[in-house]
Structure formats: C-alpha cells, structure tokens
Enzyme design. Structure first.
Site, PDB file in Angstrom:
ATOM      1  N   GLU A 298       0.854  -1.196   0.000  1.00  0.00           N
ATOM      2  CA  GLU A 298       0.000   0.000   0.000  1.00  0.00           C
ATOM      3  C   GLU A 298       0.879   1.232   0.000  1.00  0.00           C
ATOM      4  O   GLU A 298       1.888   1.280   0.704  1.00  0.00           O
ATOM      5  CB  GLU A 298      -0.877   0.082   1.254  1.00  0.00           C
ATOM      6  CG  GLU A 298      -2.064  -0.804   1.340  1.00  0.00           C
ATOM      7  CD  GLU A 298      -2.850  -0.528   2.629  1.00  0.00           C
ATOM      8  OE1 GLU A 298      -3.011   0.652   3.011  1.00  0.00           O
ATOM      9  OE2 GLU A 298      -3.278  -1.513   3.269  1.00  0.00           O
ATOM     10  N   GLU A 352     -13.849   5.953  -1.608  1.00  0.00           N
ATOM     11  CA  GLU A 352     -14.791   5.100  -0.884  1.00  0.00           C
ATOM     12  C   GLU A 352     -15.542   5.948   0.144  1.00  0.00           C
ATOM     13  O   GLU A 352     -14.981   6.339   1.168  1.00  0.00           O
ATOM     14  CB  GLU A 352     -14.056   3.948  -0.211  1.00  0.00           C
ATOM     15  CG  GLU A 352     -13.331   3.027  -1.200  1.00  0.00           C
ATOM     16  CD  GLU A 352     -12.444   2.007  -0.522  1.00  0.00           C
ATOM     17  OE1 GLU A 352     -12.980   1.107   0.154  1.00  0.00           O
ATOM     18  OE2 GLU A 352     -11.205   2.121  -0.648  1.00  0.00           O
ATOM     19  N   LYS A 355     -15.842   4.923   4.148  1.00  0.00           N
ATOM     20  CA  LYS A 355     -14.698   4.624   5.005  1.00  0.00           C
ATOM     21  C   LYS A 355     -14.782   5.459   6.269  1.00  0.00           C
ATOM     22  O   LYS A 355     -15.058   6.666   6.213  1.00  0.00           O
ATOM     23  CB  LYS A 355     -13.383   4.916   4.280  1.00  0.00           C
ATOM     24  CG  LYS A 355     -13.010   3.888   3.229  1.00  0.00           C
ATOM     25  CD  LYS A 355     -11.524   3.915   2.931  1.00  0.00           C
ATOM     26  CE  LYS A 355     -10.740   3.388   4.111  1.00  0.00           C
ATOM     27  NZ  LYS A 355      -9.289   3.306   3.832  1.00  0.00           N
ATOM     28  N   GLU A 361      -9.548  10.140   4.236  1.00  0.00           N
ATOM     29  CA  GLU A 361      -9.557   8.678   4.181  1.00  0.00           C
ATOM     30  C   GLU A 361     -10.486   8.164   3.082  1.00  0.00           C
ATOM     31  O   GLU A 361     -10.292   7.072   2.552  1.00  0.00           O
ATOM     32  CB  GLU A 361      -9.984   8.095   5.526  1.00  0.00           C
ATOM     33  CG  GLU A 361      -8.894   8.075   6.572  1.00  0.00           C
ATOM     34  CD  GLU A 361      -7.766   7.112   6.216  1.00  0.00           C
ATOM     35  OE1 GLU A 361      -8.061   5.997   5.738  1.00  0.00           O
ATOM     36  OE2 GLU A 361      -6.601   7.475   6.409  1.00  0.00           O
TER      37      GLU A 361
END
Length: 446
Positions: A298, A352, A355, A361
């Site tokens: 990541e 997203e 999240k 984030e």
C-alpha cells in the site's frame, strides 16, 4: 515450433523481470510496431492468437497494481470493474482486503493478478494443517487458476493491529497455508503478510533501519526465512503522506529539494519514499535477508480532505502517485537498492464514501465510482469499456434491410479469395513473425 519455443522462453523471462530489463525502450517499440504491422496482414486465427499472446506479455509487464477497496455504497459491480481494468487501464494486478467471492469470479480469465487477504481473526485456526487444507479447498480451488491469484496475504498489518494470539501465530499460519497450497498443487501462489512501518524501531537515517526489539528475531526473522525459502516477498506499506510536515513537503512529494546525506553510507536522499524503503532494506539486511524482494502493498496520497489539510489536494496526489507509476515501471531503485524495480499497489482504486475517519480517508482513489479519473497519471490506456458489446446487432451478425444478404454474399466471395492468398502468404508471415521474435529474444540473450 521455433516460434513457440521462443515465446515460452520470453513469457518466462518477462514474468520474472518485467519490461525494465530492456535498456533501450526504442527496441521494445520497434518490435511492438513491427508485430502490429504483421498482424494487419495475418489471415489465420493461428497467427492472430500467437501474436495476441505475445503482445499481451509485452504490454502487461509495464503496469501497476492497486488496492481495490469496497467500503462504499456507490461502486460499480466487480464485473464492471474487471472489464474496465482489463480494457481501459494499464493496471494488471489488484489487492483486496478479504476473500470476496464476487470479485474472485469477476476477475476470472482477465489475466489480472489478484492478491487476497485472510482476515486477522482467521489466523490462529490456519496453523492447523487440516483447517488450512480445507480453507484452500473452499476458498482457493473454486477460482484458481481461472482467477490468477498471485499472493495470499495472511492478515493485514497484523503486528500493528493484531492480538497477541494473532501475532504469535502469523508465521506458523503462513507456513501451514503454504504447505496446504503445495499439497493441493497450487504452490505457484505465494504467501506473505503486509506490514505497516510501525515495525521499524529506527528509520532515519535509512542506514539505521532496524526492526523493533522482540519482533525482530522472534517474528520477523523466521518470517523472512520462510519468504526466502518459498521465493515470496516481504510486503510493507510505506506512506510518506503520514510523515508529512510543512517543512518537508517537497521531500515527501518528489519535488526538487536539497535532500540530505546519510552520514554512514554517504548516500543522498531527495524523497521520503526511497528513505523508507532503504530503512526497511537495512533492517532486513541486519537479520541476514537483504535478498528477499520488498513488495509495496500500500502507498498513496488523498486528493481531497478537510479544509485545514492544505497538503491534501489533487496536485499533490497526482505528483506522488505519478512517481509511484515511475517507480513501478523503471529501474531507478533506491540508493541502497540501485537498479531495482518494485511491485507497487497504489492505495486505492476508488474513492470510498463509507470509510470511517476523515474526509481524506475517503478520497485516496485514482477513480471516481463512475470510472472517471480523479487526475491523470497515465493509468488509462485510452480505450473505453465496451459495455453490452456482446448484445450489439453487429456482434450477433444481424443488420438492417437487405444489407445482411449482401454481406453474406460478399463474405463468401472474400472467403474464397482469402483462402487462395493465405497459402502463399503463410510461409512469408511465419518467417516474418519468427524473425521479429528472434530479434527480441536476442535482446534477452535467450
């Protein structure tokens, strides 16, 4: 036979080293263009299939991985995602944070590699050989090899977030799972586990890199021994984003800056990513396992955040992730690992909206849910997904009016003409294709 043998060798060679082995990119361009020119004249399925396979090998090795998270209520279906990545991007590998069966099915026969994740809570049970064997039969066998499972990640940042029981059992579970895969005839699938850089006791300067006491010899050293024995990789999640401060913005984002010298090695560092990677390398070297490949599981930078997060914007996300593309497709390496390219999984594929945590984030994605790019870093290859193409009239051979009959007639005439010419062209095309493949093989010393 000559061409097929060379293609087998090239397929193995490309899978092992990637396109970065070719020092002169012009050579690769010439070969691709020559083969595309030949393909325009090919008249048999045999030639087209051979050419398609070869071009796929060449083009796919120059790409990037992404983390495909699904914590959102507005994402396209896995089938649409798989089609989009295959047809419209250079992304050739994904990493998911679970064992989502719908995603596994959707990526079958796409030639896109998939890394799956064992939930942290399942780790202790997988130390039992019987349970590990059943897990492989239930979770892997139904999808493999149609879905190209590359790694099984045993937990996620387990040393950072896991319980003592999970931490103590992660290496035994990795070993037992590997044995179960081998027993099932799936030993090509590698086992690893991702780490946050919280595993480091020291990282500045990079030569001082060392793992935390207790974890170093108790967990990480036997883990590295296992990874070395099974030819897998040590997966880490370096995030210069989380190391940002107003005084080191250029250092985090690969912008021009004076950098600094590591006093022990004399190496100059002008970006944090290289420094973090070399700190991990130094820590591994101190345990005797500098040769184990490092995988970037990541890394990323958000494009939108709260108003007070001035460093969170499209420009900075584009700058950082654009450099990750370069790191993945070049052999720049780092000061302590010169000439190396890294397998990198950018976080993340999509924004997203569910999240937990900050707005930032929720906005690490390269794409919005409608497949539009948040910013352009060369991930899209210029084509568009062909939604519903299988149901189009042309694909079914239909048409309007009398054109269908005319088409059938002309098709029969052209087929006759084609059969007459294909025989005379066949040998020439075989020789031409063999020559092109031979030239590329020569570049690799095969």
């Amino acid at each position: 036979m000559f061409v097929n043998n060379l293609l087998d060798k090239l397929r193995f060679r490309f899978n092992m080293i990637g396109c970065n082995e070719i020092d002169d990119p012009v050579k690769l361009t010439i070969v691709i263009e020559a083969m595309e020119l030949i393909s325009l004249r090919l008249s048999t399925c045999r030639h087209l299939l051979l050419l398609s396979t070869f071009l796929q090998i060449v083009l796919h090795v120059c790409s990037i991985g992404v983390n495909y998270g699904t914590t959102a209520d507005n994402l396209p279906s896995p089938k649409e995602v798989a089609q989009f990545l295959k047809e419209s991007t250079i992304i050739d590998r994904i990493k998911i944070f679970d064992m989502n069966s719908e995603i596994m099915k959707a990526f079958a026969k796409t030639d896109i590699y998939v890394t799956i994740t064992v939930p942290n809570g399942d780790i202790p049970s997988l130390t039992d050989s019987g349970k590990a064997g059943k897990w492989v039969q239930d979770k892997i066998k139904p999808y493999y090899p149609d879905t190209k499972i590359r790694y099984i990640a045993v937990g996620n940042e387990i040393l950072h977030w896991g319980t003592k029981e999970q931490i103590d059992n992660v290496v035994p579970a990795m070993k037992t799972l590997h044995q179960a895969l081998e027993k099932a005839g799936m030993g090509e699938i590698k086992v690893t586990t991702p780490h946050s850089l919280g595993i480091l006791a020291s990282s500045d300067p990079p030569s001082s890199g060392a793992f935390r006491t207790g974890w170093d010899t108790g967990i990480i050293k036997p883990m590295l021994e296992f990874l070395n024995q099974t030819q897998s990789g040590f997966m880490v999640n370096p995030y210069p984003y989380f190391g940002y401060s107003p005084g080191n913005d250029s250092y985090c984002l690969f912008h021009p800056n004076p950098g600094f010298l590591d006093p022990k090695t004399g190496n100059k560092y002008d970006n944090m990513f290289d420094g973090l990677m070399d700190a991990v390398y130094s820590a591994m070297k101190k345990l005797g396992y500098a040769d184990v490949p490092i995988i970037v599981g990541e890394t990323g930078w958000p494009s939108l955040g709260e108003p007070w997060l001035k460093w969170v914007n499209v420009e900075n996300a584009k700058s950082y992730n654009g450099e990750m593309i370069k790191k993945s497709t070049s052999k720049d390496g780092t000061p302590l690992m010169p000439g190396k390219s890294f397998e990198i999984y950018i976080f993340a594929l999509f924004n997203e909206n569910q999240k937990p945590g900050s707005l930032a984030e929720q906005n690490f994605g390269l794409f919005k849910p409608d497949f539009t790019e948040v910013y352009d870093i060369g991930v899209k290859n210029g084509t568009a997904p062909k939604k519903g193409s299988g149901d189009s009239p042309s694909s079914k051979g239909g048409g309007s009016g009398s054109s269908s009959g005319d088409s059938d007639k002309s098709s029969g005439e052209s087929q006759s003409s084609s059969s007459e010419t294909s025989g005379s062209l066949g040998k020439v095309l075989d020789d031409a294709l063999a020559a092109v493949v031979f030239v590329l093989a020569t570049f690799f010393g095969l």
